[in-house]
Scaffold this active site. Structure first.
Site, PDB file in Angstrom:
ATOM      1  CG  ASP A  67      -1.958  -1.177   1.114  1.00 54.43           C
ATOM      2  OD1 ASP A  67      -1.646  -2.162   0.422  1.00 54.43           O
ATOM      3  OD2 ASP A  67      -3.027  -1.120   1.740  1.00 54.43           O
ATOM      4  CD  GLU A  81      -4.170  -5.143   9.023  1.00 55.25           C
ATOM      5  OE1 GLU A  81      -4.571  -4.296   9.845  1.00 55.25           O
ATOM      6  OE2 GLU A  81      -4.416  -5.059   7.805  1.00 55.25           O
TER       7      GLU A  81
HETATM    8  C1  6A9 Z   1     -10.914  -1.673   2.357  1.00 52.07           C
HETATM    9  C2  6A9 Z   1     -12.354  -0.887   4.217  1.00 52.07           C
HETATM   10  C3  6A9 Z   1     -14.205  -2.167   7.092  1.00 52.07           C
HETATM   11  C4  6A9 Z   1      -4.125  -4.498   3.404  1.00 52.07           C
HETATM   12  O1  6A9 Z   1      -5.031  -8.462   4.190  1.00 52.07           O
HETATM   13  C5  6A9 Z   1      -5.700  -7.880   3.131  1.00 52.07           C
HETATM   14  C6  6A9 Z   1      -4.983  -6.659   2.638  1.00 52.07           C
HETATM   15  C7  6A9 Z   1      -3.563  -7.027   2.182  1.00 52.07           C
HETATM   16  O2  6A9 Z   1      -3.640  -7.780   1.009  1.00 52.07           O
HETATM   17  C8  6A9 Z   1      -2.731  -5.826   1.892  1.00 52.07           C
HETATM   18  O3  6A9 Z   1      -1.426  -6.231   1.597  1.00 52.07           O
HETATM   19  N1  6A9 Z   1      -4.951  -5.654   3.698  1.00 52.07           N
HETATM   20  C9  6A9 Z   1      -2.710  -4.894   3.075  1.00 52.07           C
HETATM   21  O4  6A9 Z   1      -1.925  -3.777   2.810  1.00 52.07           O
HETATM   22  C10 6A9 Z   1      -6.313  -5.238   4.122  1.00 52.07           C
HETATM   23  C11 6A9 Z   1      -7.053  -4.537   3.038  1.00 52.07           C
HETATM   24  C12 6A9 Z   1      -8.426  -4.179   3.414  1.00 52.07           C
HETATM   25  C13 6A9 Z   1      -9.111  -3.343   2.384  1.00 52.07           C
HETATM   26  C14 6A9 Z   1     -10.479  -3.005   2.833  1.00 52.07           C
HETATM   27  C15 6A9 Z   1     -12.290  -1.377   2.809  1.00 52.07           C
HETATM   28  C16 6A9 Z   1     -13.442  -1.551   4.936  1.00 52.07           C
HETATM   29  O5  6A9 Z   1     -13.357  -1.352   6.313  1.00 52.07           O
END
Ligand code: 6A9
Length: 779
Positions: free
Chosen positions: A514, A745
């Site tokens: 990100d 996380e």
């Molecule tokens: C957006 C918001 C309730 C961010 O683990 C999943 C991903 C990874 O793939 C990524 O590398 N996470 C990491 O930087 C979480 C992404 C969540 C996006 C959700 C909507 C909703 O809030």
């Protein structure tokens, strides 16, 4: 018109499936395999939810009323703000057994799941749920009663009937029954030795994403006239959702048994229910638990490596990863290019209706599939159950479109959609995500070469890889063509915003990292080091598979050459090495002299204060001097020769406390970097700009392990750093688990390694189990 035609054509193409044999049509996924995985706890988004792997299933779930500070809350969908002290599957084998613990302030619940396919049952087998509830202390003033709600709902809309004797409950009763094409006539039975009161309500609705609101509404409405929190006992023949409220004095225990195919003469209903309740259920659950423990110990072999407190965390990690596997069905929304919309005004077009069987990163925040996360999950799942692993990867590979693209985030169906704010829903067909699945696939290919599988497994793995080859090749080509850079064999993550003046450093969401800092001014001159290394991995893996199935298309040689070129040490160093520091960097149009400043801007005739980025120097083409996880990719992929002094430099960077090292794991970005812990916008706090992420730490640890076994001048040092990093990571994740009840996380590098972000996060943080057992993917 021609531009619009072109956009329409592109849009249609992006939602056209690749024309190649489907993974899920392979014989190994039919018959016994399919039936054995039919029912499961495949609704990870709720605290306890059961469904079948079919688009429109019969679904079951649990709700209860929790009390926090004297207020009542209906618990159902996993929600961080419920503030449960802990929840998660402690045991789960991904197939027919699971045991979950949930602590909700003054009460504790356990839910056990058991599936039974032995007793002449209907399609997919019978199953049972046991719910145990108790008070956490004996204080009589505290909560003495609990309201549990168990529901059945038919997504197909078939009506569901209620049993006749519910009102005169005397220990056991038929709660509800119905009939469906897939399982025939089915019944749901309740047994409880406790003094319980039962009420129920039926509903007719096509929507399954707001069952909580339905029940809440019915309770509130009835409470206004009766003053009691009880469902009103209303039901009519057309209901396709029936909710049973079971009110019990604490402690209390319920056994709920589901049986199907009961229309047949030989269905032996009574006998089958008896297998799924009471003492019989107790002993069968005990047996399953023993099997689980044995399998866990055989596979991960932790006894000589870590203490029993630590082992319990490893077990909870894989338990909730496997217990969190979901089945989703629906259509992704695919964004049209900026500024375009369809005739009806929509700015997106729908992907084809598709099923996805997948693990999820977090049951409370992200209970859905993410492409690169899944690659990490499969390193664990693949060691636990190779058929489940192939089934999951197979589902993902069937999502590939004719261009070779796979949507990164899978928001399938109304339930999944209800969790995501609208602006985050549409997926961009120009954006990738790391092809991490290749690492899991290479493990499969290597396992085959090294004869690690039984004969049956080997057959299946080989049929699987054989069929996957075309799809993977197409996927590879997508990266190779759409993400290429200006110079030969260079790559960058396309899709960064080069027009914004609001972000300190425009994000690179597609990379998975990100807000990890890249060149300050996005351009097509960029060379992203991580993507270069991912391409090396992909080429290398394609070559391994091609070797196994020699298709003689000449491609084998191409993959081999490309892997060689991408791993060429001289070229790598020319393009990405900073000679002074011995660190590897991205390359691009960059200046370090940027900052966010409050400015008055006029928005629709109003003056507003906004954070605007200013650059006080012209950017130029240069290495991007941000030390962190991206720079470690050549090390992570094992590209650096064991004898090279650069390997020593990498170890300096890793082990230096002012750079990446902390007592809790490695920072994602160096404390010395200009972007360290900087906000990206007013609303965007640092994410990959410092915190400790377990997936990257796992990869770095794997590489240290690898270099500690390669002869050379750095062998001994690699081992020493490896040992220390490994014990830091384990100690910190375990400590946080006992302090907070969860895996997190990421972890706070500045505040004693404290868990941060979302919880429970039993996606890649579960890799801590592989760290405990020291099982790493082969490089
Ligand atoms: C957006 C918001 C309730 C961010 O683990 C999943 C991903 C990874 O793939 C990524 O590398 N996470 C990491 O930087 C979480 C992404 C969540 C996006 C959700 C909507 C909703 O809030």
């Amino acid at each position: 018109a021609s531009e619009e035609d072109e956009v329409a054509r592109m849009a249609r193409t992006s939602v056209t499936p690749l024309d190649a044999p489907k993974m899920m049509d392979l014989p190994q996924f039919q018959g016994e395999h399919r039936e054995s995985l039919y029912w499961g706890t495949y609704r990870p988004q709720v605290y306890l939810g059961i469904r079948a792997r079919t688009p429109q299933s019969l679904i079951a779930g649990l709700m209860w009323i929790g009390i926090k500070n004297g207020q009542y809350f209906l618990r159902h969908v996993c929600d961080d703000s419920d503030g449960l002290n802990t929840f998660g599957w402690i045991d789960h084998n991904g197939r027919d057994y699971g045991h979950q613990v949930l602590v909700d302030h003054d009460i504790s619940l356990t839910t056990s799941f058991l599936k039974d396919r032995q007793n002449g049952s209907g399609y997919g087998g019978d199953w049972a749920v046991r719910v145990d509830v108790k008070k956490n202390d004996s204080d009589e003033a505290k909560q003495n009663l609990v309201h549990l709600f168990f529901y059945m709902a038919d997504e197909e809309g078939n009506s569901i009937s209620t049993g006749k004797d519910i009102d005169n409950f005397d220990g056991a009763t038929l709660l509800t029954f119905g009939s469906r094409k897939d399982v025939g006539r089915w019944e749901l039975h309740l047994e409880s030795k406790d003094d319980v009161e039962i009420h129920y309500s039926g509903f007719k609705t096509p929507h399954m994403h707001n069952l909580t609101e339905l029940v809440q509404g019915a309770l509130a409405f009835h409470a206004r006239t009766t003053g009691r929190l009880l469902l009103p006992d209303v039901y009519d023949d057309s209901s396709n959702v029936v909710v049973f409220q079971i009110t019990a004095k604490l402690p209390s225990k319920l056994d709920i048994a589901f049986i199907s195919g009961t229309g047949l003469r030989s269905s032996r209903v009574e006998e089958r229910i008896n297998q799924l309740r009471g003492t019989k259920l107790t002993s069968r659950l005990d047996e399953k638990q023993k099997d689980f423990e044995e399998r866990f110990h055989n596979i991960f072999n932790l006894k000589d490596k870590v203490d029993s407190e630590t082992i319990a965390v490893g077990r909870a990690a894989i338990g909730n990863l496997l217990g969190g596997i979901g089945y989703f069905y629906g259509q992704s929304k695919i964004a049209l290019p900026k500024g375009f919309s369809l005739k009806n005004g929509d700015k997106f077009i729908s992907y084809w209706p598709a099923a996805l069987y997948t693990a999820v990163p977090s049951r409370s925040y992200f209970p859905r599939g993410f492409l690169w996360d899944e690659g990490f999950h499969q390193l664990l799942v693949g060691r636990w159950d190779i058929s489940i692993c192939m089934d999951i990867i197979g589902h993902w590979l069937d999502l590939i479109n004719v261009n070779g693209w796979i949507p990164r985030e899978q928001i399938l169906g109304a339930e999944a959609l209800s969790k995501v704010p609208e602006e985050f829903v549409a997926q961009h067909p120009s954006n990738g995500n790391p092809p991490m699945l290749f690492l899991a696939l290479r493990d499969l290919a290597n396992g085959l070469k090294e004869n690690k599988f039984s004969a049956k497994e080997a057959n299946e793995v080989s049929a699987f890889l054989d069929r996957a080859y075309i799809r993977l090749g197409k996927w590879f080509q997508w990266f190779n063509t759409t993400q290429s850079g200006k110079a030969l064999n260079t790559f960058y993550w396309h899709g960064r915003d080069n027009t914004t003046n609001k972000e300190l450093n425009p994000k690179t969401l597609s990379s998975g990292l990100d807000d990890y800092p890249r060149a300050s001014h996005p351009s097509d001159d960029e060379r992203h080091l991580d993507l270069r290394c991912w391409m090396f991995l992909a080429a290398n893996c394609m070559h391994s598979i091609a070797e196994l199935f020699g298709t003689n298309s000449g491609l084998e040689k191409e993959y081999e050459n490309m892997a060689k070129e991408l791993a060429d040490f001289e070229t790598l160093n020319q393009m990405h090495l900073d000679d002074n520091s011995g660190a590897y960097f991205d390359f691009g149009n960059h200046t370090e002299k940027v900052r966010l400043r409050w400015r008055d801007v006029v928005v629709e005739h109003h003056v507003k204060r906004e954070l605007i980025r200013e650059a006080s120097e012209k950017p130029q083409l240069t290495l991007v001097p941000q030390i962190g996880v991206v720079g470690l990719f050549p090390f992570v992929m094992g590209i650096i020769p064991p004898a090279s002094s650069i390997l020593g430099k990498q170890m300096d960077i890793i082990s230096n406390r002012t750079i990446l090292w902390t007592d809790y794991g490695l920072r994602s970005l160096s404390r010395t970097s200009s972007m360290y812990m900087k906000r990206n916008t007013e609303h965007d706090p640092p994410y990959w700009r410092g915190p400790i992420w377990i997936n990257m730490n796992f990869m770095i640890l794997s590489a240290l392990h690898h270099y500690s076994q390669e002869n050379g001048p750095y062998k001994v040092r690699a081992k020493a750093i490896y040992d220390e990093l490994r014990s830091n990571l384990i100690r910190n994740v375990v400590r946080n688990y006992y302090e907070t009840g969860f895996l997190w996380e990421h972890y706070d590098q500045a505040n004693k390694g404290k868990g941060k972000g979302t919880r429970p996060f039993t996606g890649w943080t579960s890799l801590v189990l592989l760290i405990m057992s020291e099982t790493y993917p082969s490089l």
